[in-house]
Design a protein around this motif. Structure first.
Motif, PDB file in Angstrom:
ATOM      1  N   ALA A  49      -2.379  10.187  -7.928  1.00 12.09           N
ATOM      2  CA  ALA A  49      -3.068   9.619  -6.774  1.00 12.09           C
ATOM      3  C   ALA A  49      -3.484   8.177  -7.056  1.00 12.09           C
ATOM      4  CB  ALA A  49      -4.293  10.467  -6.428  1.00 12.09           C
ATOM      5  N   GLN A  50      -3.946   7.949  -8.276  1.00  7.01           N
ATOM      6  CA  GLN A  50      -4.349   6.604  -8.696  1.00  7.01           C
ATOM      7  C   GLN A  50      -3.176   5.632  -8.577  1.00  7.01           C
ATOM      8  OE1 GLN A  50      -7.317   5.608 -10.715  1.00  7.01           O
ATOM      9  NE2 GLN A  50      -6.494   3.523 -10.811  1.00  7.01           N
ATOM     10  N   ILE A  51      -2.006   6.060  -9.108  1.00 12.05           N
ATOM     11  CA  ILE A  51      -0.822   5.197  -9.060  1.00 12.05           C
ATOM     12  C   ILE A  51      -0.393   4.961  -7.616  1.00 12.05           C
ATOM     13  CG2 ILE A  51       1.639   5.110  -9.642  1.00 12.05           C
ATOM     14  CD1 ILE A  51       0.903   6.384 -12.308  1.00 12.05           C
ATOM     15  N   ARG A  52      -0.483   6.008  -6.816  1.00 14.09           N
ATOM     16  CA  ARG A  52      -0.129   5.852  -5.400  1.00 14.09           C
ATOM     17  C   ARG A  52      -0.951   4.740  -4.764  1.00 14.09           C
ATOM     18  NH1 ARG A  52       2.937   9.606  -2.934  1.00 14.09           N
ATOM     19  NH2 ARG A  52       2.272   8.902  -0.889  1.00 14.09           N
ATOM     20  N   ARG A  53      -2.253   4.749  -5.072  1.00 16.61           N
ATOM     21  CA  ARG A  53      -3.127   3.721  -4.495  1.00 16.61           C
ATOM     22  C   ARG A  53      -2.735   2.341  -5.021  1.00 16.61           C
ATOM     23  NH1 ARG A  53      -7.009   7.386  -4.709  1.00 16.61           N
ATOM     24  NH2 ARG A  53      -7.728   6.767  -6.776  1.00 16.61           N
ATOM     25  N   GLN A  54      -2.513   2.277  -6.343  1.00 15.36           N
ATOM     26  CA  GLN A  54      -2.151   0.984  -6.949  1.00 15.36           C
ATOM     27  C   GLN A  54      -0.885   0.405  -6.325  1.00 15.36           C
ATOM     28  OE1 GLN A  54      -1.709   1.512 -11.145  1.00 15.36           O
ATOM     29  NE2 GLN A  54      -3.913   1.459 -11.517  1.00 15.36           N
ATOM     30  N   LEU A  55       0.072   1.268  -6.084  1.00 18.40           N
ATOM     31  CA  LEU A  55       1.354   0.800  -5.555  1.00 18.40           C
ATOM     32  C   LEU A  55       1.288   0.555  -4.059  1.00 18.40           C
ATOM     33  CD1 LEU A  55       3.879   3.109  -7.405  1.00 18.40           C
ATOM     34  CD2 LEU A  55       3.390   0.729  -7.876  1.00 18.40           C
ATOM     35  N   GLY A  56       0.217   0.958  -3.437  1.00 18.37           N
ATOM     36  CA  GLY A  56       0.125   0.793  -1.991  1.00 18.37           C
ATOM     37  C   GLY A  56       1.062   1.732  -1.268  1.00 18.37           C
ATOM     38  N   LEU A  57       1.308   2.894  -1.859  1.00 18.66           N
ATOM     39  CA  LEU A  57       2.273   3.820  -1.251  1.00 18.66           C
ATOM     40  C   LEU A  57       1.725   4.486   0.007  1.00 18.66           C
ATOM     41  CD1 LEU A  57       3.879   5.544  -4.348  1.00 18.66           C
ATOM     42  CD2 LEU A  57       4.875   3.841  -2.855  1.00 18.66           C
ATOM     43  N   GLU A  58       0.418   4.318   0.250  1.00 14.33           N
ATOM     44  CA  GLU A  58      -0.136   4.935   1.447  1.00 14.33           C
ATOM     45  C   GLU A  58       0.291   4.182   2.712  1.00 14.33           C
ATOM     46  OE1 GLU A  58      -2.617   5.513  -1.206  1.00 14.33           O
ATOM     47  OE2 GLU A  58      -2.108   7.632  -1.022  1.00 14.33           O
ATOM     48  N   ALA A  59       0.568   2.884   2.543  1.00 10.65           N
ATOM     49  CA  ALA A  59       0.930   2.069   3.714  1.00 10.65           C
ATOM     50  C   ALA A  59       2.334   2.444   4.200  1.00 10.65           C
ATOM     51  CB  ALA A  59       0.887   0.596   3.338  1.00 10.65           C
ATOM     52  N   SER A  60       2.700   1.951   5.389  1.00 10.69           N
ATOM     53  CA  SER A  60       4.032   2.236   5.927  1.00 10.69           C
ATOM     54  C   SER A  60       5.076   1.519   5.083  1.00 10.69           C
ATOM     55  CB  SER A  60       4.128   1.753   7.370  1.00 10.69           C
ATOM     56  OG  SER A  60       4.297   0.343   7.379  1.00 10.69           O
ATOM     57  N   ILE A  61       6.306   2.008   5.145  1.00 12.41           N
ATOM     58  CA  ILE A  61       7.346   1.458   4.277  1.00 12.41           C
ATOM     59  C   ILE A  61       7.636   0.001   4.606  1.00 12.41           C
ATOM     60  CG2 ILE A  61       9.297   2.281   5.679  1.00 12.41           C
ATOM     61  CD1 ILE A  61      10.297   3.012   2.561  1.00 12.41           C
ATOM     62  N   VAL A  62       7.563  -0.353   5.896  1.00 10.02           N
ATOM     63  CA  VAL A  62       7.810  -1.750   6.297  1.00 10.02           C
ATOM     64  C   VAL A  62       6.720  -2.649   5.705  1.00 10.02           C
ATOM     65  CG1 VAL A  62       8.076  -3.319   8.237  1.00 10.02           C
ATOM     66  CG2 VAL A  62       8.934  -0.981   8.410  1.00 10.02           C
ATOM     67  N   HIS A  63       5.514  -2.183   5.799  1.00 10.26           N
ATOM     68  CA  HIS A  63       4.389  -2.936   5.242  1.00 10.26           C
ATOM     69  C   HIS A  63       4.562  -3.094   3.737  1.00 10.26           C
ATOM     70  CE1 HIS A  63       0.244  -3.544   3.781  1.00 10.26           C
ATOM     71  NE2 HIS A  63       0.183  -4.319   4.841  1.00 10.26           N
ATOM     72  N   GLN A  64       4.951  -1.999   3.086  1.00 10.95           N
ATOM     73  CA  GLN A  64       5.185  -2.044   1.632  1.00 10.95           C
ATOM     74  C   GLN A  64       6.247  -3.082   1.279  1.00 10.95           C
ATOM     75  OE1 GLN A  64       6.043   1.675  -0.367  1.00 10.95           O
ATOM     76  NE2 GLN A  64       4.864   2.743   1.191  1.00 10.95           N
ATOM     77  N   PHE A  65       7.311  -3.082   2.079  1.00 12.22           N
ATOM     78  CA  PHE A  65       8.403  -4.006   1.789  1.00 12.22           C
ATOM     79  C   PHE A  65       7.936  -5.448   1.875  1.00 12.22           C
ATOM     80  CE2 PHE A  65      11.831  -6.765   3.401  1.00 12.22           C
ATOM     81  CZ  PHE A  65      12.645  -6.749   2.278  1.00 12.22           C
ATOM     82  N   PHE A  66       7.197  -5.778   2.953  1.00 13.28           N
ATOM     83  CA  PHE A  66       6.812  -7.172   3.107  1.00 13.28           C
ATOM     84  C   PHE A  66       5.773  -7.603   2.073  1.00 13.28           C
ATOM     85  CE2 PHE A  66       8.995  -6.733   7.171  1.00 13.28           C
ATOM     86  CZ  PHE A  66       9.777  -7.861   7.094  1.00 13.28           C
ATOM     87  N   SER A  67       4.915  -6.682   1.672  1.00 12.32           N
ATOM     88  CA  SER A  67       3.949  -7.105   0.652  1.00 12.32           C
ATOM     89  C   SER A  67       4.665  -7.299  -0.688  1.00 12.32           C
ATOM     90  CB  SER A  67       2.785  -6.116   0.551  1.00 12.32           C
ATOM     91  OG  SER A  67       3.167  -4.985  -0.178  1.00 12.32           O
ATOM     92  N   TRP A  68       5.678  -6.444  -0.945  1.00  7.99           N
ATOM     93  CA  TRP A  68       6.470  -6.616  -2.165  1.00  7.99           C
ATOM     94  C   TRP A  68       7.254  -7.929  -2.115  1.00  7.99           C
ATOM     95  CZ3 TRP A  68      11.971  -6.485  -2.605  1.00  7.99           C
ATOM     96  CH2 TRP A  68      12.442  -6.473  -3.922  1.00  7.99           C
ATOM     97  N   LEU A  69       7.869  -8.203  -0.948  1.00 12.64           N
ATOM     98  CA  LEU A  69       8.667  -9.418  -0.795  1.00 12.64           C
ATOM     99  C   LEU A  69       7.778 -10.653  -0.966  1.00 12.64           C
ATOM    100  CD1 LEU A  69      11.576 -10.298  -0.115  1.00 12.64           C
ATOM    101  CD2 LEU A  69      10.864 -10.523   2.249  1.00 12.64           C
TER     102      LEU A  69
END
Lengths: 313, 311
Positions: A49-69
């Motif tokens: 759960a901790q890693i999930r939070r760190q990675l921002g995996l709770e957000a939508s995949i599109v959101h994840q992609f743009f924050s990673w980009l």
């Protein structure tokens, strides 16, 4: 010229974006939870759960992609789980050996392959041509690691001429650096020389059928001058193109070669990253290698300006 | 000049212009096809007949008879406790497994991976290429995606895919297939683009032929020859990539007898027992050579225009 650079640079932007999407999605294709994969088998539900939070995996995949980009564009490729350090720093540390192997291989390949292809085209369908083309099919077919071990066996174990393992930094002397690079570079060059010799032969053969070659011959020009000044000069563009395209294969070859010769470069780092499932590192390296490929091919496009005065951008 | 015919002879000879010999005859008159085909046939027979070619269980191990040199005779105790005398043509590995048996069974993996990847990438590349070449509105988007895929170095792409999925025969085949799709798609698209302009296609369009029939009857047949040629090169490349992945320890699980795995296992003991790496390596190189020769010969025979190696 500036206009061309700008336009050509802009044209690579969508390709790089697609690459970024592919690299991002690659690791989202992991069956199951990426956080669980990263945490490893011994992790508790809390760790995951901790890693999930760190990675921002709770957000939508599109959101994840743009924050990673966004991070990538700011030059932040994340942290390696295994090495506990920034991926960009790791790549910087391991760059020198890989750059040495790759650039020396390209130089060696061009020095061997272009004259061979030229000779084959000049004596097309003759014994020399058949020998060179036969050797090139063979060079194509011998796997990099088989070629590598054959060379270790012959030059290192039987003859004892060259070291078979490791790398010596260029700062510690050019002599040892070169001695450590000979076998890896020759190993890699076997395959590339085969490819480039074939393309050189095809391009020069075509040029040799042109009218200007006949005219040059009619003027009584020396044969070698006709070959280099007329035929090879006109075959330069396809040869440069293939050298650019084969960089993709070269990168794959470097991964294998560095493993065989225990060279601590990016190739070895890639294998380590994959074996330890260090996802940010895999992601960073894939992105880096793809960027290198795109940039090299951009440079090849630019080289057309030098190689063919008819081309104006 | 009796047995070895130069590539391209069949088409350049003046007789060929007058009376075109049958396709089979033209193919067989090509030296590269004959040699490559024979060599490949040999490897296929080796793979199919592996159980009857003086092999034993490729995974049977006896630590007591490890690292035997090629051609040695030794006593082999299997896990069931049976003891028997055996001649080891290619020696044994560090766990005392018979390298000849592993190599013979390894031919099955190499060849089926090569064939499966060739078929898979051709089917998928054909689909993508036809859609891109025929439906012009989708062309730009599809080809940009293909360009992006081509920018990721192929072996790296495959390695990462296998790392993400669990390695099995299916995932290894898929992982090698995916990076090959853009190359096939580009080839198919270029064929479709040139065929579209042919009068017989325009005539068919004018006759209101349904798109599906048009593609199947007029466009698809034109892609067959270049695709067969491309397929052989894909097959050769796929066998190399599979071996590289096994060799790096990333491919099929190490107990599966593949040529790459045998070599990977022999790596640690290379200085003392080079044959463990070099003998299976020779089988791999010969198989890839056979397929490449076949591809070269097919290219020269089927389509003289298609003269550069597909990039």
């Amino acid at each position: 010229m500036l206009h061309f650079l700008l336009r050509r640079g802009l044209a690579t932007a969508p390709v790089l974006l697609i690459v970024a999407i592919i690299v991002f999605l690659l690791l989202r294709m992991t069956p199951g939870d990426p956080a669980a994969a990263i945490a490893g088998d011994a992790a508790s539900a809390q760790d995951i759960a901790q890693i999930r939070r760190q990675l921002g995996l709770e957000a939508s995949i599109v959101h994840q992609f743009f924050s990673w980009l966004g991070d990538v564009l700011r030059g932040n490729l994340g942290y390696s789980y295994f090495y506990k350090m920034r991926v960009t720093d790791l790549i910087g540390q391991r760059l020198e050996p890989t750059l040495s192997v790759a650039s020396l291989t390209i130089v060696l390949t061009v020095l061997i392959a272009v004259p061979m292809g030229l000779l084959a085209a000049w004596r097309r369908d003759g014994a020399l041509d058949r020998f060179i083309m036969g050797a090139s099919v063979l060079g194509f077919s011998v796997p990099v690691f088989v070629a590598g071990y054959l060379m270790i066996w012959l030059f290192s174990m039987q003859l004892g001429w060259l070291p078979s393992q490791g790398y010596s930094r260029v700062a510690d002397g050019v002599g040892p650096w070169l001695r450590h690079l000979v076998l890896p570079c020759v190993t890699l060059a076997v395959m590339y020389a085969a490819l480039i010799a074939r393309v050189t032969r095809a391009a020069v053969s075509e040029a040799l059928t042109e009218d200007y070659v006949r005219t040059a011959r009619a003027k009584g020009i020396a044969e070698w001058r006709m070959l280099t000044r007329h035929a090879l000069a006109n075959a330069a563009v396809p040869i440069a193109t293939v050298i650019g395209l084969s960089v993709a294969g070269l990168i794959g070859g470097v991964v294998v070669t560095e493993t065989i010769y225990a060279i601590p470069g990016l190739g070895q780092l890639t294998v380590e990253a994959v074996l330890s499932r260090d996802y940010p590192l895999i992601q960073g390296l894939t992105l880096f290698f793809s960027l290198v490929y795109v940039v090299v091919n951009l440079l090849v496009d630019l080289s057309y300006l030098l190689l063919d005065p008819r081309i104006r951008y | 000049m009796t047995s070895l015919t130069l590539p391209g002879d069949a088409t350049s000879a003046p007789a060929a212009a007058r009376r075109k010999p049958s396709l089979a005859r033209r193919l067989l008159s090509n030296g590269a096809i004959r040699i490559g085909g024979a060599l490949l046939l040999f490897m296929v027979l080796l793979a199919v007949a592996a159980p009857w070619l003086y092999t034993m269980d490729p995974n049977a191990m006896d630590p007591g008879s490890s690292h035997l040199s090629p051609g040695s005779q030794a006593e082999f105790t299997n896990l069931g406790g049976e003891v028997f005398q055996r001649f080891f043509p290619m020696g044994t590995d560090s766990m005392g497994r018979d390298i000849w048996s592993r190599t013979a069974y390894g031919a099955r993996i190499s060849l089926s991976v090569g064939a499966a990847v060739a078929v898979g990438s051709i089917v998928l590349g054909l689909l993508v290429g036809m859609v891109a070449g025929y439906f012009r509105r989708l062309d730009g988007t599809i080809m940009r995606i293909m360009d992006g895929m081509m920018a990721v170095p192929g072996i790296l792409f495959a390695i990462v895919l296998v790392a993400v999925w669990r390695p099995s025969l299916l995932t290894v085949v898929l992982a090698i297939t995916v990076p090959e799709i853009p190359r096939v798609a580009r080839l198919v698209r270029s064929v479709v683009l040139s065929v579209r302009e042919e009068p017989y296609v325009e005539a068919a369009v004018a006759l209101d032929t349904p798109t599906w029939t048009l593609m199947r009857r007029h466009i698809l047949p034109n892609t067959v020859a270049p695709l067969i040629v491309q397929g052989t090169f894909v097959c050769a490349a796929a066998m190399l990539v599979e071996a590289v992945m096994s060799f790096l320890g990333i491919g099929l699980p190490s107990e599966v007898p593949t040529w790459g795995n045998i070599m990977s296992e022999g790596r640690a003991h290379f200085t003392a027992h080079p044959s463990t790496v070099l003998l299976p390596g020779a089988f791999l190189a010969l198989t890839v050579l056979a397929v490449n020769m076949l591809g070269d010969g097919l290219r020269d025979t089927l389509d003289p225009k298609f003269n550069k190696r597909g990039s």
